[in-house]
Each structure stands twice: as structure tokens, then as C-alpha cells.
Write a protein that holds these residues in place. Structure first.
Motif, PDB file in Angstrom:
ATOM      1  N   THR A   1      -3.897   9.308 -13.140  1.00  0.00           N
ATOM      2  CA  THR A   1      -3.474   8.400 -12.072  1.00  0.00           C
ATOM      3  C   THR A   1      -3.016   7.073 -12.660  1.00  0.00           C
ATOM      4  O   THR A   1      -1.977   6.531 -12.266  1.00  0.00           O
ATOM      5  CB  THR A   1      -4.625   8.163 -11.088  1.00  0.00           C
ATOM      6  OG1 THR A   1      -5.229   9.424 -10.787  1.00  0.00           O
ATOM      7  CG2 THR A   1      -4.130   7.525  -9.817  1.00  0.00           C
TER       8      THR A   1
ATOM      9  N   PRO B   1      -8.458   4.135  -5.772  1.00  0.00           N
ATOM     10  CA  PRO B   1      -9.502   5.151  -5.631  1.00  0.00           C
ATOM     11  C   PRO B   1      -9.053   6.333  -4.772  1.00  0.00           C
ATOM     12  O   PRO B   1      -9.406   7.484  -5.059  1.00  0.00           O
ATOM     13  CB  PRO B   1     -10.639   4.396  -4.936  1.00  0.00           C
ATOM     14  CG  PRO B   1     -10.385   2.972  -5.220  1.00  0.00           C
ATOM     15  CD  PRO B   1      -8.910   2.814  -5.319  1.00  0.00           C
ATOM     16  N   ILE B   2      -8.237   6.027  -3.776  1.00  0.00           N
ATOM     17  CA  ILE B   2      -7.751   7.116  -2.922  1.00  0.00           C
ATOM     18  C   ILE B   2      -6.852   8.047  -3.737  1.00  0.00           C
ATOM     19  O   ILE B   2      -6.949   9.277  -3.648  1.00  0.00           O
ATOM     20  CB  ILE B   2      -6.971   6.543  -1.719  1.00  0.00           C
ATOM     21  CG1 ILE B   2      -7.896   5.630  -0.916  1.00  0.00           C
ATOM     22  CG2 ILE B   2      -6.409   7.645  -0.858  1.00  0.00           C
ATOM     23  CD1 ILE B   2      -7.221   4.902   0.218  1.00  0.00           C
ATOM     24  N   LEU B   3      -6.004   7.445  -4.558  1.00  0.00           N
ATOM     25  CA  LEU B   3      -5.136   8.273  -5.411  1.00  0.00           C
ATOM     26  C   LEU B   3      -5.968   9.127  -6.348  1.00  0.00           C
ATOM     27  O   LEU B   3      -5.691  10.318  -6.550  1.00  0.00           O
ATOM     28  CB  LEU B   3      -4.195   7.374  -6.230  1.00  0.00           C
ATOM     29  CG  LEU B   3      -3.028   6.735  -5.487  1.00  0.00           C
ATOM     30  CD1 LEU B   3      -2.234   5.836  -6.424  1.00  0.00           C
ATOM     31  CD2 LEU B   3      -2.110   7.801  -4.907  1.00  0.00           C
TER      32      LEU B   3
ATOM     33  N   VAL C   1      -5.857   1.262  -2.878  1.00  0.00           N
ATOM     34  CA  VAL C   1      -5.127   2.523  -2.952  1.00  0.00           C
ATOM     35  C   VAL C   1      -5.553   3.375  -4.146  1.00  0.00           C
ATOM     36  O   VAL C   1      -5.589   4.592  -4.086  1.00  0.00           O
ATOM     37  CB  VAL C   1      -3.618   2.187  -3.002  1.00  0.00           C
ATOM     38  CG1 VAL C   1      -2.852   3.239  -3.710  1.00  0.00           C
ATOM     39  CG2 VAL C   1      -3.096   1.968  -1.602  1.00  0.00           C
TER      40      VAL C   1
ATOM     41  N   PHE D   1     -14.347   5.974  -9.702  1.00  0.00           N
ATOM     42  CA  PHE D   1     -13.575   5.053  -8.865  1.00  0.00           C
ATOM     43  C   PHE D   1     -13.581   3.651  -9.463  1.00  0.00           C
ATOM     44  O   PHE D   1     -12.558   2.969  -9.480  1.00  0.00           O
ATOM     45  CB  PHE D   1     -14.138   5.026  -7.440  1.00  0.00           C
ATOM     46  CG  PHE D   1     -13.874   6.307  -6.694  1.00  0.00           C
ATOM     47  CD1 PHE D   1     -13.025   7.267  -7.222  1.00  0.00           C
ATOM     48  CD2 PHE D   1     -14.468   6.539  -5.465  1.00  0.00           C
ATOM     49  CE1 PHE D   1     -12.787   8.446  -6.546  1.00  0.00           C
ATOM     50  CE2 PHE D   1     -14.219   7.715  -4.789  1.00  0.00           C
ATOM     51  CZ  PHE D   1     -13.390   8.676  -5.316  1.00  0.00           C
TER      52      PHE D   1
ATOM     53  N   MET E   1      -9.048  10.140  -5.943  1.00  0.00           N
ATOM     54  CA  MET E   1      -9.721  11.190  -5.174  1.00  0.00           C
ATOM     55  C   MET E   1      -8.758  12.341  -4.934  1.00  0.00           C
ATOM     56  O   MET E   1      -9.086  13.517  -5.096  1.00  0.00           O
ATOM     57  CB  MET E   1     -10.173  10.603  -3.842  1.00  0.00           C
ATOM     58  CG  MET E   1     -11.235  11.413  -3.136  1.00  0.00           C
ATOM     59  SD  MET E   1     -12.123  10.356  -1.990  1.00  0.00           S
ATOM     60  CE  MET E   1     -10.833   9.865  -0.877  1.00  0.00           C
ATOM     61  N   PHE E   2      -7.558  11.976  -4.568  1.00  0.00           N
ATOM     62  CA  PHE E   2      -6.531  12.967  -4.306  1.00  0.00           C
ATOM     63  C   PHE E   2      -6.259  13.787  -5.566  1.00  0.00           C
ATOM     64  O   PHE E   2      -6.176  15.019  -5.522  1.00  0.00           O
ATOM     65  CB  PHE E   2      -5.273  12.225  -3.864  1.00  0.00           C
ATOM     66  CG  PHE E   2      -4.351  13.080  -3.090  1.00  0.00           C
ATOM     67  CD1 PHE E   2      -4.601  13.337  -1.751  1.00  0.00           C
ATOM     68  CD2 PHE E   2      -3.240  13.643  -3.683  1.00  0.00           C
ATOM     69  CE1 PHE E   2      -3.758  14.138  -1.036  1.00  0.00           C
ATOM     70  CE2 PHE E   2      -2.391  14.449  -2.964  1.00  0.00           C
ATOM     71  CZ  PHE E   2      -2.647  14.688  -1.631  1.00  0.00           C
TER      72      PHE E   2
ATOM     73  N   GLY F   1       1.053   3.247  -3.227  1.00  0.00           N
ATOM     74  CA  GLY F   1       0.139   4.353  -2.992  1.00  0.00           C
ATOM     75  C   GLY F   1       0.795   5.623  -2.533  1.00  0.00           C
ATOM     76  O   GLY F   1       1.034   6.552  -3.313  1.00  0.00           O
ATOM     77  N   SER F   2       1.155   5.652  -1.239  1.00  0.00           N
ATOM     78  CA  SER F   2       1.562   6.936  -0.673  1.00  0.00           C
ATOM     79  C   SER F   2       2.811   7.486  -1.348  1.00  0.00           C
ATOM     80  O   SER F   2       2.972   8.693  -1.476  1.00  0.00           O
ATOM     81  CB  SER F   2       1.777   6.798   0.829  1.00  0.00           C
ATOM     82  OG  SER F   2       2.664   5.743   1.081  1.00  0.00           O
TER      83      SER F   2
ATOM     84  N   LEU G   1       2.119   9.770  -4.223  1.00  0.00           N
ATOM     85  CA  LEU G   1       1.365  11.003  -4.003  1.00  0.00           C
ATOM     86  C   LEU G   1       2.064  12.281  -4.480  1.00  0.00           C
ATOM     87  O   LEU G   1       1.445  13.085  -5.175  1.00  0.00           O
ATOM     88  CB  LEU G   1       0.977  11.134  -2.527  1.00  0.00           C
ATOM     89  CG  LEU G   1      -0.257  10.314  -2.123  1.00  0.00           C
ATOM     90  CD1 LEU G   1      -0.567  10.524  -0.644  1.00  0.00           C
ATOM     91  CD2 LEU G   1      -1.458  10.705  -2.974  1.00  0.00           C
TER      92      LEU G   1
ATOM     93  N   CYS H   1       0.838  -1.196   0.000  1.00  0.00           N
ATOM     94  CA  CYS H   1       0.000   0.000   0.000  1.00  0.00           C
ATOM     95  C   CYS H   1       0.873   1.247   0.000  1.00  0.00           C
ATOM     96  O   CYS H   1       0.635   2.196  -0.743  1.00  0.00           O
ATOM     97  CB  CYS H   1      -0.907   0.024   1.228  1.00  0.00           C
ATOM     98  SG  CYS H   1      -2.354  -0.995   1.013  1.00  0.00           S
TER      99      CYS H   1
END
Ligand SMILES: Nc1ncnc2c1ncn2[C@@H]1O[C@H](COP(=O)(O)OP(=O)(O)O)[C@@H](O)[C@H]1O
Ligand SMILES: [Mg+2]
Lengths: 245, 358
Positions: B205, B257-259, B255, B303, B261-262, B153-154, B157, B149
Motif C-alpha cells: 500500500t 488504514p482503510i487501504l 484513508v 494500521f 485493510m482492503f 484513497g478511493s 483502490l 480522501c
């Protein structure tokens, strides 16, 4: 007789760790010198330092009387052209076939026409018993076959000095013996000076004129094979008794 | 080195090695135009190396069709050298025939078909193990999900936000000029919200993830393949797909969908700067219109499709990795083709979604 390679007070380090401590040795023309020692004692490091693949910390290395430490790339290149090296891992170029691997030095360093290059490649491959693999890629060969292909590349320009880092490790006894024959005939017919790192006792008895025995970066013995057996150095005696490390 | 022909005998003298052979060849060729020797005399050869022997072989095989050619006068040493390096009686396998143009096209079509089939096979395996992996963590390392993750993911960012900001900024800058012409300033909010959520954020993304993570997955698996690690896993009765691919697959599913959204948020900030600064919208209007114009379906589609993109990227990356045969040079190729193929696949997916008005 003048030494072909003359090493004086060579010190080699990786970072802060001293791997070779004050090695001085002469290697004479037309002789086969075998470097012995347990694995990790610095044999490969010695070869790499002599050829300046790793820069020695201090000392002196002379080829044919010419000091090589401090030479620029072009001058060093002129010396390296007369030298062949078989790396421990083979070090074939992976993206091209065996045929092309061997043809590279011929294409880039000689003006020979294609037909002769083709003949030379085939002869050299035949000498290492690898005719069947000529158009294969390195990844399609076994470890021992890669070694032999790499040896064919190392001798393709008939170098005056040949370094072999564990040529017969990983080979069957028959192929190992035929490589020894090849090394002997290179010495005899082309008067090559050959430096071999090996653990194979049988091979040492077949080919060695001189022995250099390393232990933990120090040179314990340097001289003839008979001398080594009579020197009464415990480590060497154990080696010849046990056969290998 | 010198050569001459007397009484049908070709005399070679001096040293015959890699350096002298090219010139000698020219000399001998010019001699051979007028005369046909039947013997080569080597009694005055001092140095002979393998290039020299190859030269003699070449002469012999060229001249023997016109008669028998003999080597004479070589001293024993030279004879030995000739014996060792002669290439006259060697046998070699024939070189593989090169393919013709149409054959190549056909071949690559067949290959593409096979690849597609195999990717589907791999995908089914991944889905199977992923489903099981949700309920049972056996066969996966502890903590591998969390590690993946963060890796997938992070760590993406910073670059993702930078790119999204720039794209949002540019898009609204370009649009604002046109909108201002019609006095339709307020629609900048609609435009940004729609295009970002439905199209651009998932795409950006996906491209970032393909470039960062898809390539990383491909090269990791390819390296494992080359160094026999994959084989080692199999021998330990571990499924390489389950051990290596599934943690990444599950991680990217969470991860992605979060990316996205970001990415939407950051690009809205980029667009908002233009809307507020250049088109004189108030912050309130911009935010309110953006929110009002979006439906739940837009968000879900966005998403949902980003997850499909992510799966595609992971599966193609893994496939390219597993495909590698041979040595280290295969790793580079696998990495490159994984990025190209997954970006291509993502865009195809996007086109399919657009067709269905999703
Ligand atoms: N690139 C390197 N960096 C640091 N240490 C090294 C490196 N290569 C070799 N060594 C160390 O140097 C010592 C001698 O290695 P080497 O010369 O390869 O041994 P061998 O005699 O088996 O050929 C070993 O202890 C090894 O760990
Ligand atoms: Mg070594």
C-alpha cells in the motif's frame, strides 16, 4: 523587388473559431515590417501559421517564391534554417544554461570549431546586453532578460529572416531602445528581413518600414508608416494618438 | 572562398560565412605552418557574417602574440559588420569551477544533513497545523478534505486490489509447494495472515501510495512553487502548508488504514484460492485459522505503521515540492526524487519496526 514572404488568402482557425480571415500580404527583403493590433487579434497566430507551427486551414505561404504549405519536415527544415524566431515567451530550453541554449543551433547546424562557436555566442550575448548572464539558467533570469537571451538565440545563425514576437514587451525603455538599435543594425549590416510584433509606439517610429494592422483577424491596413498615419482609418488613428492599446 | 599569403599579407577573397569558415580555417591553418603574415587583406571579401568575424578574431588573437596584425582593405560595409560582431574586446564572467570528487561527496553529505533537518522542520509545521486543523477549518478550503480522501484513497483502490491479489496469490503458491512437502498444508492460513497483515499489505500500500499520491503531491506543490502560486498564498496571509498540505495529510491519515485493510482482504482472497484449490483446505478452516492466529496487537501495529508510512510519504512529497527552484524542469525532478526518497524512507521505517518486533 520580389517578396521574400508572400502570403495569399491565409485562413487560420483554432477548432471552429476563425482567428485569421483571408490575410494576403507581401513582405519585402531588407525591410522591417511591424505587425500591429490589439492583444488577442491574432498576431502570434499569424506568425505561427506562416512558419507552420500551426497548420493553416487554407491559403498559400511562399518563402523566396517557394510554396511551404505541404512541404515535408526535411524540406521545411531547410527553409527554417534560414529563419530565426523570437517567441513571445522566450521559449528557452529550461534544463540547460543560456550559453548552451545559444550554442545548440551552432553545434547542430554548422561545422564550426568550438573556439569560433564560443566567440559567436559571446558576441551575440553582448549584442543583447546580457554578458553577465552567460552561464546562468533560464529560471535565474527575469522576464526581460529571458527575452534578450531568446533573441540572441534567434540571431545566432545570422538568419535571413527574423520574426520577433513582442521583443520589447516587459523591457525598460533603455534596453528596449538598444534592442531597436540591434534590430536596425541586423537589417543594415546583414540585410536581414525582419518581422516584428510590437505595441511600443516609440519603437514603431524608430524601426518600421512597413506596417500591417490587424483587427479581429482581418487586415485593416498594409503599407508604409506614413501611409498608415495618413490612411484615415479610425482604429489606426486612435492607436497613434493613445500610444498603446 | 580562396586564400593566399603574399609578402606577409594574408589575402582572403569571396564569402566568409558559417558555411565557408570551416574549410577556410583548414586552408589558412596549413598556410600558417610555413608563413607568418602581419596583415590580413579583406578588399575582396564579398559576404561576411558573424561566423566570419569570429574567424577573423580568432586569427587575430592567435597571430598577435607574434607581431601586430592589421586588417586592411575592408570596404565600409564590411568594416561595420566587423565592428558589430567583433568579440575581441568583450568581457565575460569566468565559468564556475567544477567540483572535485571528494568535494562532491562532502557536499552531498552536508546537503543530506540539511535536507533531513528541513524535512523535520516541515514535519513539525505539518503536525502543528494538522492538529489545529482538526478543530478549526479556517485557512482550508471547504470540502478539500473530502476531495483529497477520494483522490488519495478511493481512486487508488483498483490498482491496489489488483496488485494485492496477485501478490497474495503468488506468495501462497510459492509457499504451498514447500508446505505440502511437509504435510503442513493448514499452516498456509497462518503464513498468509501473518505476513500479509504485519508486513506485506502495509508495504504494498505504501509503495502504491508513494507512486500515485506522493508524486502527485510533489508535482502539484512544485508547479505551484514555479508559477509563484505559493508566494501568492503567502501574500494572502495563508500558510501554504496549512492550505495545501494539511488537507492531504488529514485525508491520508484516515484513508491509509482503510487501504491497508482492503489490501489484506484482497490478498487473502488471492491466497485463499490456492489454499482451497491446491492444498485442499476448506473455506471454513482457512478463514477460522486466519482469524485465530492474529492478535489485536498485529492489527494495531499494521494500521499504526501504515499511518506512519503515509505521513512520511506526504511530508517527503511536500518537501520535494517546496524545494523546487527555477523553471518547469524542476517539477519533474521533484516528482522523481519524492518517489525514490519516500519509498526509501518507508523501507527504513519498516526495518526499524521489525527491530522492535512490531
Ligand atoms: N492554442 C490556442 N487554442 C485556441 N485558441 C487560441 C490558441 N492560441 C490563441 N488562441 C486565440 O486566438 C486569438 C488570437 O491569439 P494570438 O494570436 O495569440 O493573439 P495576439 O495578437 O495577442 O498574439 C485569441 O482570441 C486567442 O484566444
Ligand atoms: Mg501574441
Amino acid at each position: 523587388m520580389d517578396a521574400v514572404i508572400s502570403i495569399k488568402n491565409l485562413i487560420a482557425k483554432y477548432g471552429d473559431i476563425t482567428v485569421l480571415d483571408d490575410i494576403s500580404v507581401d513582405i519585402f527583403p531588407g525591410e522591417i515590417t511591424v505587425i500591429l493590433g490589439s492583444s488577442g487579434c491574432g498576431k502570434t497566430t499569424l506568425l505561427k501559421n506562416i512558419l507552420r507551427l500551426v497548420e493553416p486551414v487554407s491559403g498559400s505561404v511562399k518563402f523566396w517564391g517557394e510554396e511551404v504549405l505541404g512541404l515535408d519536415d526535411i524540406q521545411m527544415g531547410n527553409i527554417l534554417r534560414k529563419i530565426g524566431m523570437l517567441f513571445q515567451s522566450g521559449a528557452l530550453l529550461n534544463s540547460i544554461s543560456i550559453y548552451e541554449n545559444i550554442s545548440i543551433p551552432l553545434e547542430l547546424h554548422t561545422k564550426l570549431p568550438r573556439t569560433l562557436i564560443d566567440r559567436i555566442i559571446k558576441v551575440k550575448l553582448n549584442l543583447v546586453n546580457l554578458s553577465e548572464a552567460i552561464y546562468k539558467f533560464p529560471s535565474e533570469l527575469s522576464g526581460g532578460m529571458k527575452k534578450r537571451a531568446a533573441l540572441a538565440r534567434a540571431i545566432v545563425l545570422d538568419p535571413q529572416i527574423l520574426f520577433c514576437d513582442e521583443p520589447s514587451a516587459g523591457l525598460d525603455p533603455l534596453t528596449a531602445a538598444s534592442l531597436d538599435e540591434l534590430i536596425l543594425s541586423l537589417k543594415k549590416q546583414l540585410k536581414m528581413t525582419i518581422v516584428v510584433v510590437t505595441h511600443e509606439l516609440a519603437s514603431i517610429h524608430r524601426i518600421a518600414d512597413k506596417i500591417i494592422f490587424l483587427e479581429q483577424g482581418k487586415m485593416l491596413f498594409n503599407g508604409t508608416l506614413e501611409g498608415a498615419q495618413k490612411a484615415g482609418i479610425p482604429q489606426i488613428d486612435t492607436f497613434f494618438k493613445v500610444g498603446r492599446f | 572562398m580562396s586564400c593566399r599569403i603574399v609578402n606577409n599579407i594574408l589575402y582572403l577573397e569571396g564569402s566568409l560565412n558559417a558555411e565557408t569558415v570551416p574549410e577556410t580555417l583548414i586552408e589558412v591553418n596549413s598556410l600558417l605552418k610555413y608563413q607568418n603574415p602581419n596583415t590580413i587583406d579583406l578588399s575582396n571579401i564579398i559576404v561576411l557574417d558573424s561566423a566570419g568575424v569570429a574567424f577573423l578574431d580568432e586569427l587575430q588573437s592567435r597571430l598577435t602574440t607574434e607581431g601586430i596584425l592589421l586588417l586592411q582593405g575592408a570596404n565600409p560595409e564590411i568594416q561595420e559588420v566587423i565592428k558589430t560582431f567583433s568579440s575581441l574586446k568583450l568581457e565575460f564572467p569566468a565559468q564556475e569551477r567544477k567540483m572535485g570528487f571528494f568535494e562532491k561527496i562532502g557536499d552531498s553529505l552536508v546537503l543530506a544533513g540539511q535536507n533531513f533537518y528541513n524535512v523535520m522542520l516541515l514535519a513539525s509545521e505539518v503536525f502543528y497545523w494538522a492538529l489545529i486543523g482538526i478543530f478549526s477549518r479556517k485557512g482550508q478550503r471547504k470540502g478539500s478534505f473530502a476531495v483529497q480522501c477520494s483522490l488519495l484513497g478511493s481512486q487508488a483502490l483498483p490498482i491496489l486490489s489488483l496488485l494485492s491479489f496477485i501478490v497474495g496469490f503468488i506468495l501462497s503458491l510459492q509457499a504451498s509447494v514447500q508446505l505440502a512437502n511437509f504435510g503442513a498444508n493448514v499452516f498456509i492460513a497462518d503464513l498468509m495472515a501473518f505476513s500479509m497483515v504485519r508486513e506485506i499489505a502495509p508495504l504494498i500500500t505504501a509503495i502504491i501510495v508513494a507512486g500515485r499520491s506522493g508524486s502527485a503531491i510533489a508535482s502539484e506543490i512544485a508547479t505551484m512553487q514555479v508559477t509563484e502560486e505559493i508566494d501568492a498564498l503567502k501574500i494572502m496571509a495563508l500558510s501554504p502548508v496549512r492550505y495545501v498540505v494539511v488537507p492531504k495529510f488529514l485525508a491520508i491519515t484516515v484513508v491509509m488504514p482503510i487501504l491497508v485493510m482492503f489490501s489484506i482482504l484482497v490478498s487473502e482472497i488471492g491466497g485463499g484460492i490456492i489454499a482451497i484449490d491446491y492444498l485442499d483446505l476448506s473455506v471454513y478452516t482457512f478463514v477460522q485459522r486466519s482469524i485465530n492466529v492474529l492478535t489485536l496487537k498485529d492489527i494495531v501495529t499494521s494500521f499504526g505503521k501504515s499511518i506512519i508510512f503515509a505521513w512520511t510519504i506526504v511530508i517527503i512529497g511536500a518537501y520535494c515540492g517546496f524545494q523546487v527552484k527555477g523553471g518547469a524542469e524542476g517539477v519533474g525532478k521533484a516528482t522523481t526524487s519524492s518517489v525514490v526518497a519516500s519509498i526509501f524512507a518507508v523501507i527504513i521505517w519498516d526495518a526499524i519496526f521489525s527491530l522492535f518486533y512490531l
